[in-house]
Design a protein around this motif. Structure first.
Motif, PDB file in Angstrom:
ATOM      1  N   GLU A  88     -28.020  22.534  -9.926  1.00 12.48           N
ATOM      2  CA  GLU A  88     -27.649  23.740 -10.684  1.00 12.48           C
ATOM      3  C   GLU A  88     -28.813  24.204 -11.244  1.00 12.48           C
ATOM      4  O   GLU A  88     -29.871  23.762 -11.540  1.00 12.48           O
ATOM      5  N   SER A  89     -28.780  25.672 -11.647  1.00 13.39           N
ATOM      6  CA  SER A  89     -29.806  26.380 -12.114  1.00 13.39           C
ATOM      7  C   SER A  89     -29.788  26.135 -13.496  1.00 13.39           C
ATOM      8  O   SER A  89     -28.843  26.018 -14.181  1.00 13.39           O
ATOM      9  N   ASP A  90     -30.996  25.962 -14.112  1.00 12.47           N
ATOM     10  CA  ASP A  90     -31.261  25.504 -15.603  1.00 12.47           C
ATOM     11  C   ASP A  90     -31.252  26.880 -16.395  1.00 12.47           C
ATOM     12  O   ASP A  90     -30.909  26.688 -17.621  1.00 12.47           O
ATOM     13  N   ASP A  91     -31.369  28.159 -15.805  1.00  8.47           N
ATOM     14  CA  ASP A  91     -31.612  29.258 -16.557  1.00  8.47           C
ATOM     15  C   ASP A  91     -31.411  30.461 -15.604  1.00  8.47           C
ATOM     16  O   ASP A  91     -30.944  30.073 -14.409  1.00  8.47           O
ATOM     17  N   ARG A 103     -42.433  14.825 -12.925  1.00  7.32           N
ATOM     18  CA  ARG A 103     -42.203  15.091 -11.635  1.00  7.32           C
ATOM     19  C   ARG A 103     -41.044  16.352 -11.646  1.00  7.32           C
ATOM     20  O   ARG A 103     -40.006  16.305 -12.540  1.00  7.32           O
ATOM     21  N   PHE A 104     -41.584  17.543 -10.983  1.00  8.56           N
ATOM     22  CA  PHE A 104     -40.695  18.565 -11.249  1.00  8.56           C
ATOM     23  C   PHE A 104     -40.271  19.117  -9.943  1.00  8.56           C
ATOM     24  O   PHE A 104     -40.811  19.016  -8.897  1.00  8.56           O
ATOM     25  N   ILE A 105     -38.799  19.643 -10.007  1.00  7.57           N
ATOM     26  CA  ILE A 105     -38.143  20.212  -8.836  1.00  7.57           C
ATOM     27  C   ILE A 105     -37.905  21.818  -9.100  1.00  7.57           C
ATOM     28  O   ILE A 105     -37.535  22.020 -10.391  1.00  7.57           O
ATOM     29  N   ALA A 106     -38.382  22.704  -8.345  1.00  3.55           N
ATOM     30  CA  ALA A 106     -37.991  24.238  -8.590  1.00  3.55           C
ATOM     31  C   ALA A 106     -36.634  24.495  -8.408  1.00  3.55           C
ATOM     32  O   ALA A 106     -35.910  24.057  -7.452  1.00  3.55           O
ATOM     33  N   TYR A 107     -36.118  25.212  -9.212  1.00  2.00           N
ATOM     34  CA  TYR A 107     -34.683  25.671  -9.128  1.00  2.00           C
ATOM     35  C   TYR A 107     -34.841  27.228  -9.109  1.00  2.00           C
ATOM     36  O   TYR A 107     -35.557  27.670  -9.533  1.00  2.00           O
ATOM     37  N   GLU A 108     -33.875  28.052  -8.501  1.00  2.00           N
ATOM     38  CA  GLU A 108     -33.658  29.330  -8.374  1.00  2.00           C
ATOM     39  C   GLU A 108     -32.772  29.913  -9.569  1.00  2.00           C
ATOM     40  O   GLU A 108     -31.787  29.042 -10.005  1.00  2.00           O
TER      41      GLU A 108
END
Length: 325
Positions: A88-91, A103-108
């Protein structure tokens, strides 16, 4: 969080209808527990007024979303409870979800993400965003005292709360077509319009049986399917419709409802019909004589293979009716 006073655009509504033909027994649970001796362990969901079985739109929408997340190789960045994860997109804008410490995961961002703009997304909490983007979006001032970090060579700041994105896609609950309902009333299984499916678990040591009974919608049943797509962006509409068409085709080769790996829930879509109503046509409704609404339905498409084969015609049809064409 700054409030946006700009209204979202509405260019028109595209409606797609079809019939869902059940090819193997289908089980979408009603959630009720039956405590009667000899009763069902897992009943199907039913309309409370008619008592007919039906397919909830939420089940179809969730299935199509999961198919597209996998098709588009979206990372799993959002916990869904009970140990499950989803994407899910956070923004509305791109950023990074901190799935665990460091630990980071890129979202679109939902403004461009093919999943979130179709199915909607709820804003995340305590995610990270490039500082430059937060300044452009007016999010910096309220988060300026938060921690900063370098993620993927970008200077980022932690954001307290992201922005929601409403779904463009509506999928209605699917009810039995009248002919199918009449046929199911005639079935003689001891259940109203459905069938029993007996299964048995065997203890590997003692060979003791653990029988259970499930309720299924019988093969051959047909349901009315309807989805509505809200056109907000002309340039994204064709891409969204293409993703929907592909997801429907993949669903046919997958399973709907529970116990798909054991043969349940094979479905086929038949007789696709499209109609598009632009904003101008909605405005003309009150002044248009009966029968002259100006709706221009596309020729019926018999199945998903033909839908994919003729997607170019559908694209031309929608493009022709969009503003500016």
């Amino acid at each position: 969080m700054p409030v946006s006073y700009a209204q979202k655009p509405l260019l028109g509504k595209l409606t797609l209808t079809s019939q869902i033909c059940v090819e193997t027994g289908l089980h979408i649970g009603g959630g009720g527990e039956n405590l009667d001796i000899g009763g069902l362990d897992k009943p199907v969901i039913r309309d409370p007024l008619t008592k007919y079985p039906y397919l909830p739109g939420s089940s179809l929408k969730g299935k199509l979303r999961s198919i597209l997340e996998r098709l588009l190789n979206k990372p799993l960045n959002r916990p869904g409870g009970s140990g499950t994860w989803r994407y899910e997109s956070d923004d509305l804008k791109d950023g990074f979800t901190e799935v665990e410490a460091g630990r980071f995961i890129a979202y679109e961002g939902a403004n461009t993400c093919q999943i979130s703009r179709l199915f909607g997304s709820t804003g995340g909490s305590k995610f990270w965003m490039p500082i430059e983007t937060t300044r452009e979006e007016g999010l910096y001032e309220e988060n300026k005292n938060n921690p900063t970090s370098t993620i993927n060579n970008q200077n980022c700041i932690r954001i307290n709360r992201g922005r929601n994105a409403p779904a463009r896609l509506i999928i209605r609950d699917c009810h039995l077509v009248p002919e199918s309902a009449e046929k199911l009333k005639q079935v003689d299984t001891g259940l109203y319009m459905t069938e029993w499916k007996f299964e048995n678990g065997i203890d590997r040591v003692t060979a003791a049986a653990n029988p259970r009974q499930l309720e299924r919608v019988p093969a051959g049943s047909k349901f009315h399917f309807e989805l509505v797509y809200t056109v907000e962006n002309k340039d994204q509409a064709i891409e969204d419709l293409q993703n929907i068409a592909i997801a429907l085709a993949i669903l046919e080769d997958d399973a709907l409802g529970g116990h798909g790996s054991r043969g349940y829930g094979k479905v086929r879509f038949q007789n696709f019909q499209f109609s598009y109503r632009s904003l101008a046509q909605y405005r003309q409704i009150t002044s248009t004589p009966p029968g002259t609404s100006g709706l221009q339905p596309l020729e019926t498409i018999p199945n998903t293979q033909a839908l994919l084969d003729n997607f170019g015609s559908l694209s031309e049809y929608v493009n022709r009716l969009l503003p500016g064409d």
